[in-house]
Write an enzyme that holds these catalytic residues in place. Structure first.
Site, short mmCIF file in Angstrom:
data_model
loop_
_atom_site.label_atom_id
_atom_site.label_comp_id
_atom_site.label_asym_id
_atom_site.label_seq_id
_atom_site.Cartn_x
_atom_site.Cartn_y
_atom_site.Cartn_z
N HIS A 67 9.04 9.98 -49.81
CA HIS A 67 8.74 9.06 -50.90
C HIS A 67 9.73 7.90 -50.90
CE1 HIS A 67 7.39 8.06 -55.07
NE2 HIS A 67 8.63 7.59 -55.14
N GLU A 68 11.01 8.22 -50.80
CA GLU A 68 12.04 7.17 -50.82
C GLU A 68 11.97 6.31 -49.57
OE1 GLU A 68 13.36 6.63 -53.62
OE2 GLU A 68 12.72 8.54 -54.45
N HIS A 71 9.53 3.50 -50.10
CA HIS A 71 10.17 2.37 -50.78
C HIS A 71 10.99 1.56 -49.78
CE1 HIS A 71 9.18 3.41 -54.92
NE2 HIS A 71 9.69 4.63 -54.78
#
Length: 150
Positions: A67-68, A71
């Protein structure tokens, strides 16, 4: 797991899942309370909450890292990296990354009513969770004075 092991894991996931290198730092941050991880725009660091390892399995940790990394890679490329952006949603889906992590902190149950106030004029009762200053408020029904009952 140490910060060095986390760094190697993030680099490996970035290379294998995103087919792009991770050129910054990944560290554990004990100060994170409710989130599993975060990507910092200012220095491109990925910070992971160490509670993830204590409470959940390695799959949850890998999901948070992916998920990170979504980003991270979108921000580096100048594309939409925020949760609401289409680019971000598409990359989450294509990499099978979770949108949210499992809860890390127990939510506190809302306390029951502990303060009861009453209008002197009409007798209307007000139940509140927080204490209030009776001098600042009047009754909403008759504009009478309010006093604390218990």
């Amino acid at each position: 797991m140490s910060d060095e092991e986390l760094q190697r894991l993030v680099e490996c996931i970035s290379r294998d899942v995103f087919h792009k290198p991770f050129r910054h730092h990944a560290i554990f941050n004990k100060r994170l309370r409710t989130t599993g991880g975060r990507y910092k725009l200012s220095n491109h660091f990925i910070e992971i909450n160490p509670l993830v390892i204590q409470l959940y399995d390695e799959d949850e940790l890998i999901g948070i890292i992916k998920h990170e990394l979504c980003h991270y890679h979108l921000h580096i490329e100048g594309r939409g990296y925020k949760h609401g952006d289409d680019d971000f949603k598409k990359l989450l889906k294509s990499t099978n990354s979770p949108r949210h992590c499992k809860p890390l902190a127990e939510r506190q149950a809302k306390s029951s009513v502990i303060h009861i106030y009453r209008c002197i004029s009409c007798g209307l009762e007000y139940q509140r969770r927080r204490k209030m200053d009776c001098r600042k408020y009047r009754c909403g029904k008759c504009a009478g004075e309010i006093t604390k009952v218990n």
